[in-house]
Design a protein around this motif. Structure first.
Motif, PDB file in Angstrom:
ATOM      1  N   MET A   1      66.290 -19.699 -13.660  1.00  0.00           N
ATOM      2  CA  MET A   1      64.914 -19.516 -14.143  1.00  0.00           C
ATOM      3  C   MET A   1      63.899 -19.902 -13.087  1.00  0.00           C
ATOM      4  SD  MET A   1      63.589 -18.315 -16.756  1.00  0.00           S
ATOM      5  CE  MET A   1      64.428 -17.097 -17.673  1.00  0.00           C
ATOM      6  N   ALA A  24      48.971 -15.139 -13.857  1.00  0.00           N
ATOM      7  CA  ALA A  24      49.444 -15.569 -15.168  1.00  0.00           C
ATOM      8  C   ALA A  24      50.864 -16.092 -15.043  1.00  0.00           C
ATOM      9  CB  ALA A  24      49.399 -14.392 -16.136  1.00  0.00           C
ATOM     10  N   LEU A  25      51.095 -17.296 -15.516  1.00  0.00           N
ATOM     11  CA  LEU A  25      52.428 -17.890 -15.422  1.00  0.00           C
ATOM     12  C   LEU A  25      53.097 -17.850 -16.788  1.00  0.00           C
ATOM     13  CD1 LEU A  25      51.907 -21.125 -13.273  1.00  0.00           C
ATOM     14  CD2 LEU A  25      52.427 -18.818 -12.522  1.00  0.00           C
ATOM     15  N   ASP A  26      54.410 -17.639 -16.766  1.00  0.00           N
ATOM     16  CA  ASP A  26      55.103 -17.784 -18.042  1.00  0.00           C
ATOM     17  C   ASP A  26      55.549 -19.238 -18.188  1.00  0.00           C
ATOM     18  OD1 ASP A  26      57.624 -18.193 -16.886  1.00  0.00           O
ATOM     19  OD2 ASP A  26      57.959 -16.045 -16.711  1.00  0.00           O
ATOM     20  N   ASP A  27      56.201 -19.525 -19.319  1.00  0.00           N
ATOM     21  CA  ASP A  27      56.471 -20.922 -19.644  1.00  0.00           C
ATOM     22  C   ASP A  27      57.347 -21.606 -18.604  1.00  0.00           C
ATOM     23  OD1 ASP A  27      55.030 -20.214 -21.774  1.00  0.00           O
ATOM     24  OD2 ASP A  27      56.552 -20.646 -23.299  1.00  0.00           O
ATOM     25  N   SER A  28      58.398 -20.910 -18.156  1.00  0.00           N
ATOM     26  CA  SER A  28      59.293 -21.585 -17.212  1.00  0.00           C
ATOM     27  C   SER A  28      58.612 -21.790 -15.870  1.00  0.00           C
ATOM     28  CB  SER A  28      60.615 -20.819 -17.064  1.00  0.00           C
ATOM     29  OG  SER A  28      60.402 -19.454 -17.069  1.00  0.00           O
ATOM     30  N   ASP A  57      45.350 -16.129 -17.389  1.00  0.00           N
ATOM     31  CA  ASP A  57      44.690 -15.213 -18.323  1.00  0.00           C
ATOM     32  C   ASP A  57      44.438 -15.867 -19.669  1.00  0.00           C
ATOM     33  OD1 ASP A  57      47.409 -15.335 -18.755  1.00  0.00           O
ATOM     34  OD2 ASP A  57      47.553 -13.285 -19.498  1.00  0.00           O
ATOM     35  N   VAL A  58      45.359 -16.740 -20.073  1.00  0.00           N
ATOM     36  CA  VAL A  58      45.131 -17.480 -21.315  1.00  0.00           C
ATOM     37  C   VAL A  58      45.626 -18.912 -21.115  1.00  0.00           C
ATOM     38  CG1 VAL A  58      45.486 -15.454 -22.770  1.00  0.00           C
ATOM     39  CG2 VAL A  58      47.382 -16.976 -22.335  1.00  0.00           C
ATOM     40  N   ASP A  60      47.198 -20.972 -23.663  1.00  0.00           N
ATOM     41  CA  ASP A  60      47.658 -21.102 -25.048  1.00  0.00           C
ATOM     42  C   ASP A  60      48.195 -22.508 -25.262  1.00  0.00           C
ATOM     43  OD1 ASP A  60      49.971 -21.071 -23.649  1.00  0.00           O
ATOM     44  OD2 ASP A  60      50.677 -19.151 -24.397  1.00  0.00           O
TER      45      ASP A  60
ATOM     46  N   THR B 262      62.849 -13.113 -22.872  1.00  0.00           N
ATOM     47  CA  THR B 262      62.651 -14.293 -22.016  1.00  0.00           C
ATOM     48  C   THR B 262      61.168 -14.656 -21.928  1.00  0.00           C
ATOM     49  OG1 THR B 262      62.293 -13.009 -20.017  1.00  0.00           O
ATOM     50  CG2 THR B 262      64.560 -13.498 -20.591  1.00  0.00           C
ATOM     51  N   ASP B 263      60.941 -15.767 -21.265  1.00  0.00           N
ATOM     52  CA  ASP B 263      59.580 -16.251 -21.043  1.00  0.00           C
ATOM     53  C   ASP B 263      58.683 -15.187 -20.431  1.00  0.00           C
ATOM     54  OD1 ASP B 263      60.039 -18.701 -22.040  1.00  0.00           O
ATOM     55  OD2 ASP B 263      60.457 -19.664 -20.119  1.00  0.00           O
ATOM     56  N   ALA B 264      59.263 -14.476 -19.462  1.00  0.00           N
ATOM     57  CA  ALA B 264      58.446 -13.485 -18.753  1.00  0.00           C
ATOM     58  C   ALA B 264      57.930 -12.419 -19.723  1.00  0.00           C
ATOM     59  CB  ALA B 264      59.268 -12.840 -17.634  1.00  0.00           C
ATOM     60  N   VAL B 267      54.510 -13.069 -21.227  1.00  0.00           N
ATOM     61  CA  VAL B 267      53.391 -12.624 -20.392  1.00  0.00           C
ATOM     62  C   VAL B 267      53.214 -11.108 -20.516  1.00  0.00           C
ATOM     63  CG1 VAL B 267      52.477 -12.547 -18.058  1.00  0.00           C
ATOM     64  CG2 VAL B 267      53.729 -14.559 -18.814  1.00  0.00           C
ATOM     65  N   SER B 295      50.386 -14.455 -27.296  1.00  0.00           N
ATOM     66  CA  SER B 295      51.186 -15.407 -26.537  1.00  0.00           C
ATOM     67  C   SER B 295      51.876 -16.392 -27.478  1.00  0.00           C
ATOM     68  CB  SER B 295      50.266 -16.144 -25.566  1.00  0.00           C
ATOM     69  OG  SER B 295      50.994 -16.771 -24.560  1.00  0.00           O
ATOM     70  N   ARG B 299      55.915 -16.360 -28.109  1.00  0.00           N
ATOM     71  CA  ARG B 299      56.681 -17.529 -27.695  1.00  0.00           C
ATOM     72  C   ARG B 299      57.642 -17.960 -28.803  1.00  0.00           C
ATOM     73  NH1 ARG B 299      52.972 -20.514 -26.158  1.00  0.00           N
ATOM     74  NH2 ARG B 299      53.301 -20.054 -23.980  1.00  0.00           N
ATOM     75  N   ARG B 303      61.528 -18.798 -28.467  1.00  0.00           N
ATOM     76  CA  ARG B 303      62.005 -20.124 -28.847  1.00  0.00           C
ATOM     77  C   ARG B 303      63.107 -20.081 -29.899  1.00  0.00           C
ATOM     78  NH1 ARG B 303      58.683 -24.224 -26.441  1.00  0.00           N
ATOM     79  NH2 ARG B 303      58.612 -22.865 -24.661  1.00  0.00           N
TER      80      ARG B 303
END
Lengths: 129, 385
Positions: A1, A24-28, A57-58, A60, B262-264, B267, B295, B299, B303
């Protein structure tokens, strides 16, 4: 990841670290950002951190929580954190979402952020003399 | 280099006097082959070979091509030998060699310019094409046998014999419209059966066929009735088979579907929503609200469920709006009411996911069934402007 190119940069500026998120970053990726930054605070002996989130961008619930955690961890590591560059639309959405932004210090832009750090950081070392 | 540069004027005058054309055929036609000068000419021409070869080689790098051009030059010179004044054969050969090279360049150039016209755009025939075509025919034939007699005969009468719907309607005691609708249903069924035959599978559950049929027919109401979207999340076979069916059935592009694993993908989903909302004319603030809500709910899919999807659709009635449906086939939420309360969280989140998203949108509904999954539907309407 945690593979792939970094989508953020952490640059040193005197006793401070300037962390910019580029997209914009995702969670990981956010988690990776958090880990890298907290590590750099130690290795660079940084006294303050400016996190520039203008490119997000957000913000959250997860991103807000991550930023709040970074602030808390940095504090425990002896650094002050200032978040800069929250866009007006993003700020609006955060409030609507009902986010508790906690005690993290924020500033409008990088300049204000550095000034904010100066006011927090220059004071403590003085008593040592 | 060899001092020939000075001679061409003389050669040109020789041309004017004797040989007008460059083409061999014309020269040969004018000049009978067995002319008296022929023999001595061929010996002279043979002596010119190294010279011609040098000239051509200095202009044409490829030895094979150069060889061809030397041959061609010699043929022309030989044919003209009888007409060229004694002593002028050498300059004549030089000019001919140059001309031959030039016309080759011109030909090449012309060919290059016109190459696009001769490009064959048809894909080359693969070696297995024949076999595949045969299998295809067998699959269609097999699929046809699975239709009812009436369906099959009507379809064949229309597609193969070319009977129009009105004639068929008269025959069947029905109306043209009804026949057309029936033909559509038959085609949808044929597509499904064809896919099942060519994959050599039988649908694993009772629900598969109705779902595939509804998708194949592009009938949205029927798809909702059989809850096709949920079934596709649960049933791998149908998810795979439905891909070509969905592709052709989608006539409108006002809905964007993002598969979420996935996480991506979180986005990706919120960016898809952002795009659709921007296109609909939402303000940037509203767009950010929508993206934040997407978002949050996306998520939750990552999850709690292994996979799911987010479908972002444009609404035009009663006014412009955006509809977002997030669906998963995960464990489901035991107590939806509780999950909608602030601060309720099963992981170390802020407990803002569902309640926060609800605050950001105008309409919000959660349907969840334990072990069947969760569907969140939310809508935001555009302001009155």
């Amino acid at each position: 990841m945690n593979g792939g190119p970094r989508l953020f940069s952490i640059l040193r500026q005197g006793p401070y670290l300037i962390a910019s998120i580029h997209t914009a970053l995702d969670d990981s990726q956010l988690v990776r950002f958090q880990q890298d930054l907290v590590e750099r605070i130690g290795s660079d002996r940084a006294r303050g951190v400016v996190i520039d989130v203008a490119a997000l961008d957000v913000l959250d619930s997860f991103a807000s929580r991550t930023l709040r955690d970074i602030g808390e961890m940095a504090r425990l590591r002896g650094a002050v954190t200032v978040i800069v560059g929250i866009q007006p639309d993003v700020a609006f959405a955060m409030v609507e979402l009902g986010m508790d932004t906690g005690r993290v210090v924020t500033a409008l832009d990088l300049e204000e952020g550095l000034a904010e750090l100066d006011s927090h950081v220059t004071a403590p070392p003085a008593p040592r003399t | 280099m060899h001092g020939w540069g000075r001679r061409p004027p003389a050669v040109r005058s020789a041309h004017r006097r004797g040989t007008p054309g460059r083409t061999v055929s014309r020269v040969v036609a004018v000049e009978p082959v067995g002319s008296p000068g022929g023999d001595c000419g061929s010996a002279d021409v043979a002596a010119l070979i190294p010279l011609v070869r040098r000239i051509v080689a200095s202009r044409v790098p490829d030895p094979a091509t150069a060889d061809d051009l030397v041959q061609e030059t010699l043929t022309r010179v030989l044919a003209a030998a009888g007409r060229v004044e004694p002593g002028m054969l050498e300059p004549y050969a030089i000019v001919t060699a140059r001309n031959v090279v030039t016309s080759m360049w011109r030909d090449q150039d012309r060919q290059r310019r016109h190459q696009h016209r001769v490009v064959d755009l048809r894909p080359p025939e693969a070696p297995d094409e024949d076999v595949l075509a045969r299998e295809d025919r067998a699959a269609v034939a097999e699929a046809l046998t699975r239709l009812s007699d009436r369906e099959r005969s009507t379809l064949l009468a229309h597609e193969v014999s070319g009977q129009d719907t009105r004639a068929l309607a008269a025959e069947l005691g029905s109306t043209a419209g009804a026949v057309a609708a029936q033909l559509n249903r038959t085609r949808a069924r044929l597509r499904v059966e064809y896919l099942l035959v060519s994959e050599r599978v039988e649908p694993p559950t009772e629900r598969c066929r109705p779902v595939l049929l509804a998708i194949s027919g592009g009938d949205r109401r029927r798809q909702r009735e059989v809850d096709a979207a949920r079934h596709l999340l649960e049933c791998d076979l149908c998810a795979r088979l439905s891909e070509p069916l969905v592709g052709r059935g989608r006539s409108r592009d006002d809905a964007v579907r993002v598969a979420v694993r996935t996480d991506a993908d979180v986005v990706a989903a919120r960016q898809a929503a952002r795009e659709v909302a921007t296109r609909l004319g939402f303000s940037t603030t509203e767009v950010t609200l929508i993206a934040t809500a997407v978002s949050e709910i996306t998520r939750n899919i990552v999850r709690f469920a292994e996979s799911g999807e987010v479908v972002v659709a444009e609404l035009q009635e009663p006014r412009k709006g955006i509809s977002i449906v997030a669906r998963d086939a995960g464990p489901g939420i035991a107590d939806v009411e509780q999950a909608l309360q602030d601060g309720y969280s099963t992981y170390q989140g802020l407990g803002l996911g569902l309640p926060g998203a609800r605050r950001l949108m105008d309409e919000f509904a959660v349907v969840s069934e334990i072990d069947r999954g969760t569907t969140v539907t939310m809508t935001k309407w555009r302001g009155e402007t």
